[in-house]
Design a protein around this motif. Structure first.
Motif, PDB file in Angstrom:
ATOM      1  N   ILE A  36       0.819  -1.208   0.000  1.00  0.00           N
ATOM      2  CA  ILE A  36       0.000   0.000   0.000  1.00  0.00           C
ATOM      3  C   ILE A  36       0.853   1.258   0.000  1.00  0.00           C
ATOM      4  CG2 ILE A  36      -1.652   1.342   1.361  1.00  0.00           C
ATOM      5  CD1 ILE A  36      -2.996  -1.262   2.114  1.00  0.00           C
TER       6      ILE A  36
ATOM      7  N   GLN B  43       2.078   1.748  -3.487  1.00  0.00           N
ATOM      8  CA  GLN B  43       0.987   2.164  -4.371  1.00  0.00           C
ATOM      9  C   GLN B  43       0.669   3.646  -4.183  1.00  0.00           C
ATOM     10  OE1 GLN B  43      -2.217  -0.504  -3.463  1.00  0.00           O
ATOM     11  NE2 GLN B  43      -1.258  -2.257  -4.462  1.00  0.00           N
ATOM     12  N   GLU B  44       0.658   4.078  -2.928  1.00  0.00           N
ATOM     13  CA  GLU B  44       0.373   5.493  -2.664  1.00  0.00           C
ATOM     14  C   GLU B  44       1.484   6.382  -3.222  1.00  0.00           C
ATOM     15  OE1 GLU B  44      -2.300   6.932  -1.366  1.00  0.00           O
ATOM     16  OE2 GLU B  44      -3.256   4.963  -1.353  1.00  0.00           O
ATOM     17  N   LYS B  45       2.729   5.945  -3.065  1.00  0.00           N
ATOM     18  CA  LYS B  45       3.853   6.714  -3.603  1.00  0.00           C
ATOM     19  C   LYS B  45       3.780   6.769  -5.123  1.00  0.00           C
ATOM     20  CE  LYS B  45       8.910   6.990  -3.617  1.00  0.00           C
ATOM     21  NZ  LYS B  45      10.179   6.357  -3.145  1.00  0.00           N
TER      22      LYS B  45
ATOM     23  N   ARG C  68       1.116   6.452  -6.987  1.00  0.00           N
ATOM     24  CA  ARG C  68      -0.016   7.290  -7.381  1.00  0.00           C
ATOM     25  C   ARG C  68       0.336   8.777  -7.242  1.00  0.00           C
ATOM     26  NH1 ARG C  68      -6.233   6.944  -5.024  1.00  0.00           N
ATOM     27  NH2 ARG C  68      -7.038   8.724  -6.212  1.00  0.00           N
ATOM     28  N   LEU C  69       1.042   9.133  -6.166  1.00  0.00           N
ATOM     29  CA  LEU C  69       1.441  10.525  -5.970  1.00  0.00           C
ATOM     30  C   LEU C  69       2.376  10.973  -7.083  1.00  0.00           C
ATOM     31  CD1 LEU C  69       1.521  13.098  -4.251  1.00  0.00           C
ATOM     32  CD2 LEU C  69       3.416  12.076  -2.948  1.00  0.00           C
TER      33      LEU C  69
END
Length: 390
Positions: A17, A20-22, A24-25
């Motif tokens: 997660i 994934q967040e990195k 997406r950013l």
């Protein structure tokens, strides 16, 4: 490393997660930078598109100039305008500070502002599928869309209206109700583009709060629309009769609408197929809101608006760009290629029309219909209804 044009690298996609967040950013930042770069290149290379004494002068700068000098913003004859202003007063009340700028400076500022707005539209339209690749390709498609080029040439406001409608939807689904009503009130400056969006927002608020919720939304919108007119009342309290005269004196010409097309070939009988078409479009909007995700229903409603409006210009067709952006961001790379191919065919068709010895705006009536059918054909409704973002 292999790239999936849809959004992510398919070689080693992030698994955890945090990764994934990195990722997406990084994609979000890359999308912003990509759109900004395309916007800057467009401004540098095609700044000559913006011409003085066109719609921006007639519809916004001249009224604003008169307003800041305490005169009626709808009596622009003293400034030698080509046409009387027809934009609704909310947008004049909101943008009236441009009247303090010299005409050339105001025109340049409007050009840059429209570029920023278009980049924002493309960023919002991708929703949760923003990526560098999507942004670069969409930026090229949108900035060189013939209605976009015509829009910049005239100094029109339809890009602003499209952004206001997107912001109204975004704030409504984030429960920022006063901001949603504010931007929808601004969008009503071109009511023919906002009509179907208004139906969709009414449906959303009815779902949320039944009849009371819907009426509260319209009540807020009315209050804010009146508030946007305060500068006009303060500068020249008697502006309303001038506004009515100005809007009714605008010459009627052959708009690129189905209403004009039917009337052109069927005379008075053309009202019948136009009425049937309008009922069919309203039925489609109803089905969209009943069966599809709110974002898809809303974006398709925006694109459908030109089909039922008797009054529309080819520059107004920029309102299909949110639907086009959402479609492009949501489909796989094979269908992306198909979209680009059919976009190119439409582009050549519009160029062919423009090159005709006798060309007129009403010859472009087919453009929104083309892109609605294209986006519908490329969208896997069953496959993406639940996986697409809400």
């Amino acid at each position: 490393m292999k790239y999936d044009l849809g959004m992510q690298m398919t070689g080693k996609p992030p698994k955890t997660i945090p990764e994934q967040e990195k990722w997406r950013l990084l994609q979000e930042i890359g999308a912003v930078l990509s759109l900004a770069m395309i916007g800057i290149l467009f401004a540098v290379q095609l700044g000559f598109l913006m011409k003085p004494r066109m719609d921006f002068y007639n519809e916004l700068w001249a009224p604003a100039r008169l307003l800041v000098n305490g005169e009626s913003p709808y009596d622009t004859s003293s400034l030698g305008t080509n046409l009387p202003p027809a934009w609704f007063p909310m947008v004049i009340g909101f943008f009236f500070p441009v009247g303090w700028l010299p005409e050339k400076t105001a025109l340049q500022a409007w050009f840059v502002f429209n570029i920023v707005e278009l980049c924002t539209i493309l960023w919002i339209a991708q929703d949760k599928r923003r990526s560098i690749v999507n942004s670069v390709l969409l930026g090229i498609l949108a900035f060189f869309f013939p209605p976009t080029l015509n829009h910049f040439h005239l100094g029109q406001i339809s890009i602003s209206i499209t952004l206001f409608l997107l912001l109204a939807f975004e704030f409504s689904r984030n429960r920022r109700h006063w901001l949603a009503s504010f931007f929808f009130a601004l969008a009503l400056s071109k009511p023919h583009l906002a009509a179907l969006a208004g139906i969709g927002l009414s449906y959303l608020y009815y779902q949320d709060g039944r009849l009371r919720g819907m009426l509260t939304f319209w009540g807020r919108t009315l209050i804010l629309a009146l508030a946007l007119c305060i500068p006009l009342f303060l500068a020249h309290p008697g502006w309303i009769p001038d506004a009515i005269d100005s809007m009714t004196q605008n010459p009627v010409w052959s708009y690129p609408s189905l209403f004009v097309l039917f009337r052109r070939y069927l005379d008075a009988w053309g009202i019948i197929p136009w009425g049937i078409t309008s009922i069919f479009v309203l039925w489609l909007v109803y089905l969209l809101w009943k069966r599809q995700t709110p974002i898809r229903a809303y974006y398709w409603s925006l694109a459908l608006a030109p089909l039922i409006s008797p009054y529309v210009g080819s520059w107004d067709f920029v309102i299909v760009l949110p639907m086009l952006g959402l479609t492009f961001a949501s489909i796989d790379w094979k269908r992306k290629i198909l979209l680009v191919v059919f976009y190119a065919l439409a582009w050549m068709g519009m160029a062919a029309v423009q090159r005709q010895e006798v060309s007129h705006n009403h010859y472009f009536w087919w453009v929104p219909l083309w892109f609605i059918l294209l986006s519908t054909a490329l969208t896997n409704w069953k496959g993406t209804e639940k996986t697409g973002s809400e």
